[in-house]
Motif scaffolding. Structure first.
Motif, mmCIF file in Angstrom:
data_model
loop_
_atom_site.group_PDB
_atom_site.id
_atom_site.type_symbol
_atom_site.label_atom_id
_atom_site.label_comp_id
_atom_site.label_asym_id
_atom_site.label_seq_id
_atom_site.Cartn_x
_atom_site.Cartn_y
_atom_site.Cartn_z
ATOM 1 N N TYR A 168 50.599 52.468 41.342
ATOM 2 C CA TYR A 168 50.200 51.509 42.376
ATOM 3 C C TYR A 168 48.885 51.848 43.064
ATOM 4 O O TYR A 168 48.222 50.960 43.599
ATOM 5 C CB TYR A 168 51.313 51.372 43.424
ATOM 6 C CG TYR A 168 51.510 52.598 44.291
ATOM 7 C CD1 TYR A 168 50.843 52.746 45.494
ATOM 8 C CD2 TYR A 168 52.374 53.619 43.901
ATOM 9 C CE1 TYR A 168 51.025 53.869 46.280
ATOM 10 C CE2 TYR A 168 52.568 54.725 44.681
ATOM 11 C CZ TYR A 168 51.891 54.848 45.875
ATOM 12 O OH TYR A 168 52.066 55.964 46.654
ATOM 13 N N ASN A 169 48.501 53.101 43.070
ATOM 14 C CA ASN A 169 47.265 53.465 43.759
ATOM 15 C C ASN A 169 46.396 54.306 42.832
ATOM 16 O O ASN A 169 46.731 55.445 42.508
ATOM 17 C CB ASN A 169 47.571 54.233 45.048
ATOM 18 C CG ASN A 169 46.366 54.341 45.961
ATOM 19 O OD1 ASN A 169 45.228 54.316 45.505
ATOM 20 N ND2 ASN A 169 46.618 54.474 47.262
ATOM 21 N N GLN A 170 45.285 53.733 42.399
ATOM 22 C CA GLN A 170 44.415 54.409 41.439
ATOM 23 C C GLN A 170 43.752 55.661 42.013
ATOM 24 O O GLN A 170 43.271 56.506 41.260
ATOM 25 C CB GLN A 170 43.335 53.438 40.952
ATOM 26 C CG GLN A 170 43.882 52.263 40.152
ATOM 27 C CD GLN A 170 44.448 52.687 38.809
ATOM 28 O OE1 GLN A 170 43.742 53.205 37.968
ATOM 29 N NE2 GLN A 170 45.738 52.462 38.614
ATOM 30 N N SER A 171 43.734 55.803 43.325
ATOM 31 C CA SER A 171 43.132 56.996 43.921
ATOM 32 C C SER A 171 43.896 58.261 43.534
ATOM 33 O O SER A 171 43.330 59.350 43.473
ATOM 34 C CB SER A 171 43.073 56.872 45.443
ATOM 35 O OG SER A 171 44.380 56.881 46.002
ATOM 36 N N PHE A 172 45.203 58.097 43.243
ATOM 37 C CA PHE A 172 45.998 59.257 42.838
ATOM 38 C C PHE A 172 45.507 59.838 41.524
ATOM 39 O O PHE A 172 45.433 61.056 41.348
ATOM 40 C CB PHE A 172 47.476 58.877 42.710
ATOM 41 C CG PHE A 172 48.172 58.655 44.024
ATOM 42 C CD1 PHE A 172 48.003 59.539 45.071
ATOM 43 C CD2 PHE A 172 48.995 57.564 44.215
ATOM 44 C CE1 PHE A 172 48.636 59.346 46.280
ATOM 45 C CE2 PHE A 172 49.638 57.357 45.420
ATOM 46 C CZ PHE A 172 49.457 58.251 46.464
ATOM 47 N N ILE A 173 45.181 58.965 40.566
ATOM 48 C CA ILE A 173 44.796 59.468 39.244
ATOM 49 C C ILE A 173 43.341 59.935 39.213
ATOM 50 O O ILE A 173 42.896 60.476 38.205
ATOM 51 C CB ILE A 173 45.047 58.409 38.157
ATOM 52 C CG1 ILE A 173 44.191 57.170 38.391
ATOM 53 C CG2 ILE A 173 46.519 58.052 38.098
ATOM 54 C CD1 ILE A 173 44.321 56.147 37.286
ATOM 55 N N MET A 174 42.630 59.713 40.304
ATOM 56 C CA MET A 174 41.270 60.245 40.415
ATOM 57 C C MET A 174 41.253 61.582 41.147
ATOM 58 O O MET A 174 40.218 62.212 41.263
ATOM 59 C CB MET A 174 40.380 59.240 41.162
ATOM 60 C CG MET A 174 40.318 57.856 40.520
ATOM 61 S SD MET A 174 39.607 57.897 38.862
ATOM 62 C CE MET A 174 37.909 58.317 39.273
ATOM 63 N N SER A 175 42.422 61.980 41.642
ATOM 64 C CA SER A 175 42.495 63.172 42.478
ATOM 65 C C SER A 175 42.545 64.454 41.657
ATOM 66 O O SER A 175 42.830 64.443 40.453
ATOM 67 C CB SER A 175 43.744 63.114 43.366
ATOM 68 O OG SER A 175 44.911 63.232 42.578
ATOM 69 N N GLN A 176 42.292 65.551 42.333
ATOM 70 C CA GLN A 176 42.361 66.867 41.696
ATOM 71 C C GLN A 176 43.796 67.180 41.277
ATOM 72 O O GLN A 176 44.027 67.851 40.268
ATOM 73 C CB GLN A 176 41.836 67.940 42.649
ATOM 74 C CG GLN A 176 41.752 69.327 42.018
ATOM 75 C CD GLN A 176 41.156 70.353 42.972
ATOM 76 O OE1 GLN A 176 40.716 70.020 44.068
ATOM 77 N NE2 GLN A 176 41.163 71.607 42.558
ATOM 78 N N HIS A 177 44.775 66.686 42.071
ATOM 79 C CA HIS A 177 46.189 66.902 41.736
ATOM 80 C C HIS A 177 46.500 66.366 40.339
ATOM 81 O O HIS A 177 47.149 67.030 39.531
ATOM 82 C CB HIS A 177 47.092 66.194 42.758
ATOM 83 C CG HIS A 177 47.120 66.834 44.101
ATOM 84 N ND1 HIS A 177 47.748 68.028 44.338
ATOM 85 C CD2 HIS A 177 46.592 66.427 45.286
ATOM 86 C CE1 HIS A 177 47.615 68.345 45.619
ATOM 87 N NE2 HIS A 177 46.920 67.396 46.207
ATOM 88 N N TRP A 178 46.014 65.161 40.066
ATOM 89 C CA TRP A 178 46.312 64.524 38.779
ATOM 90 C C TRP A 178 45.596 65.226 37.631
ATOM 91 O O TRP A 178 46.189 65.459 36.569
ATOM 92 C CB TRP A 178 45.934 63.053 38.828
ATOM 93 C CG TRP A 178 46.217 62.323 37.543
ATOM 94 C CD1 TRP A 178 45.314 61.840 36.652
ATOM 95 C CD2 TRP A 178 47.504 62.022 37.000
ATOM 96 N NE1 TRP A 178 45.952 61.249 35.582
ATOM 97 C CE2 TRP A 178 47.299 61.350 35.769
ATOM 98 C CE3 TRP A 178 48.813 62.270 37.423
ATOM 99 C CZ2 TRP A 178 48.362 60.911 34.974
ATOM 100 C CZ3 TRP A 178 49.873 61.828 36.624
ATOM 101 C CH2 TRP A 178 49.636 61.163 35.426
#
Length: 453
Positions: free
Chosen positions: A168-178
């Motif tokens: 739902y939130n593309q910012s997650f997959i751009m994060s260092q966590h991902w």
């Protein structure tokens, strides 16, 4: 000639003795090697994924385990030590063998279980027990060696692609966590042997991600997924008070309606709803309960999808609700259709023709999650119940399933959840009105009822 004949007679006698000794020694060595030799088995678990077991049988003893040091490989040595796990294998069996009948302890990561079963040349049968009762059965087929069941690096690539396309939130997959999650999974995949190890590695490493409702499990064709007779139980504590224990919202609207009918017929003054350890479930079983308690329409919150977060870099507010679809109840299919369209959907719950007129108490703990949390929020925020216990799990998103490689199901969060007052619950939770330890919550509610009376 007589001497030669005599010698000839003596030599065979010596030869027979040596042959017997050699034969006995050979049988002993063969027996010892068969007893102590490791054997490899591919275990079929009807309730989960297949996995390899390596067994060793010694005089009267039986041991078995999944891949050596798999948990250390997955977690890293420091994190493994911090977890204080008993064995470095995902599954470890230790017990006895009596003429092919085996029994003992069954350690599955942090679960202490027991087992019994049989082993012969061709089949390994294990019945896993919990609290002395059979939990599930495993059937093993002997294999020559433990070789990877599939290319797990390719399986992880499918996981990544499905997640990045649907979350739902593309910012997650751009994060260092991902990015860290992806690189870790790829590096771990080279040593994986079976599907169960694949699942465990995913589950343990995905915990560090900043969102919930992200699971990997075995695909099942369960046509009765929404029919669970043990969903909830009703218990009369006295003539004025009843306890509704909802283990999970995995039943049908009709099942919940039948319990509500009993409560309404009895005209109780106090209703205690126990949601402790309830992981959530379906809105179809939850809506009727809320509808029975409230006497005016409430909006429990909004579920923004990826369209919202692509366009807006913020949480939606009350003023944004006109941009979302309204959902007042219905099937899973109806919900997902509304939740994926436009920017998402919001829950609007209206009172039933009959409603509870007494005092409601809701018990919560750290395992009260998902579908439970909008209920807890709505009843607390609108003063329909007193919440007693611990803060909730903070695991509230709307998710759906994606099947790949025919046997794997990946659950991905498709919608965020924001309360009507503008708060995000996922990874945060909801604080109770009265905070007490989980095992004290019911006693506290009963004392409140006694004091009020």
């Amino acid at each position: 000639m007589k001497r030669l004949t005599k010698n000839c007679e003596v030599l065979p006698s010596v030869g027979n003795t040596a042959a017997k000794r050699f034969s006995l020694l050979f049988i002993f060595i063969l027996s010892w090697s068969l007893t102590n030799a490791q054997q490899h088995w591919l275990m079929n678990n009807p309730d989960g994924f297949s996995f390899y077991l390596t067994t060793t049988i010694d005089e009267g003893s039986f041991t078995a385990n999944t891949r050596k040091n798999a948990l250390i490989d997955i977690l890293g040595e420091e994190r493994f030590k911090g977890a204080k796990l008993k064995y470095p294998e995902i599954i470890h069996l230790d017990g006895k063998n009596e003429s092919g009948k085996i029994s003992g302890s069954y350690q599955a990561i942090s679960k202490d279980l027991s087992f019994n079963g049989t082993i012969d040349n061709d089949t390994l049968k294990i019945i896993v027990e919990s609290n002395g009762m059979p939990a599930y059965q495993l059937i093993g087929t002997k294999v020559d060696a433990t070789v990877p069941l599939r290319d797990y690096s390719k399986s992880f690539e499918k996981v990544f692609n499905l997640t990045e396309e649907n979350i739902y939130n593309q910012s997650f997959i751009m994060s260092q966590h991902w990015q860290q999650f992806k690189s870790t999974m790829i590096s771990k995949s080279t040593s994986m042997l079976d599907d169960y190890e694949f699942q465990i590695a995913f589950s343990m490493i995905a915990r560090k991600l900043p969102f919930s409702h992200y699971y990997l499990y075995a695909s099942k064709d369960d046509k009765d997924a929404n029919k669970h007779p043990d969903m909830a139980f009703l218990k009369e504590l006295d003539a004025r008070t009843c306890l509704l224990e909802v283990k999970q919202f995995t039943g049908t609207k009709e099942q919940m309606d039948s319990l509500i009918q009993i409560v309404d017929t009895k005209k109780y003054e106090n209703l205690i709803i126990d949601l402790r350890n309830n992981p959530g479930g379906s809105h179809m079983a939850a809506f009727p309960l809320v509808e029975y308690i409230i006497d005016k329409t409430i909006i429990a919150g909004v579920f923004p999808n990826k369209n919202w977060y692509k366009e807006y870099d913020r949480l939606p507010t009350k003023e944004d609700y006109s941009k979302f679809s309204e959902f007042t109840g219905g099937s899973f299919e109806e919900w997902f259709n509304k939740a994926k369209n436009n920017y998402g959907a919001y829950f609007k719950v209206s009172p039933a023709p009959i409603h509870f007129e007494g005092q409601v108490y809701v018990l919560t703990n750290k395992r009260t999650g998902s579908t439970c949390e909008p209920i807890v929020y709505g009843l607390k925020e609108n003063k329909y119940a007193i919440i007693i216990g611990e803060p909730t799990a903070g695991a509230m998103l709307s998710s759906n399933e994606f099947v790949f490689d025919e046997i794997f199901t990946l659950r991905i969060p498709l919608n965020d959840y924001i309360t009507y007052s503008g708060d995000r619950i996922d990874m945060v939770g909801i604080a109770p009105d009265i905070e007490v330890k989980s095992d004290k919550a019911l006693d506290y509610a009963l004392k409140m009822i006694a004091n009020n009376n």
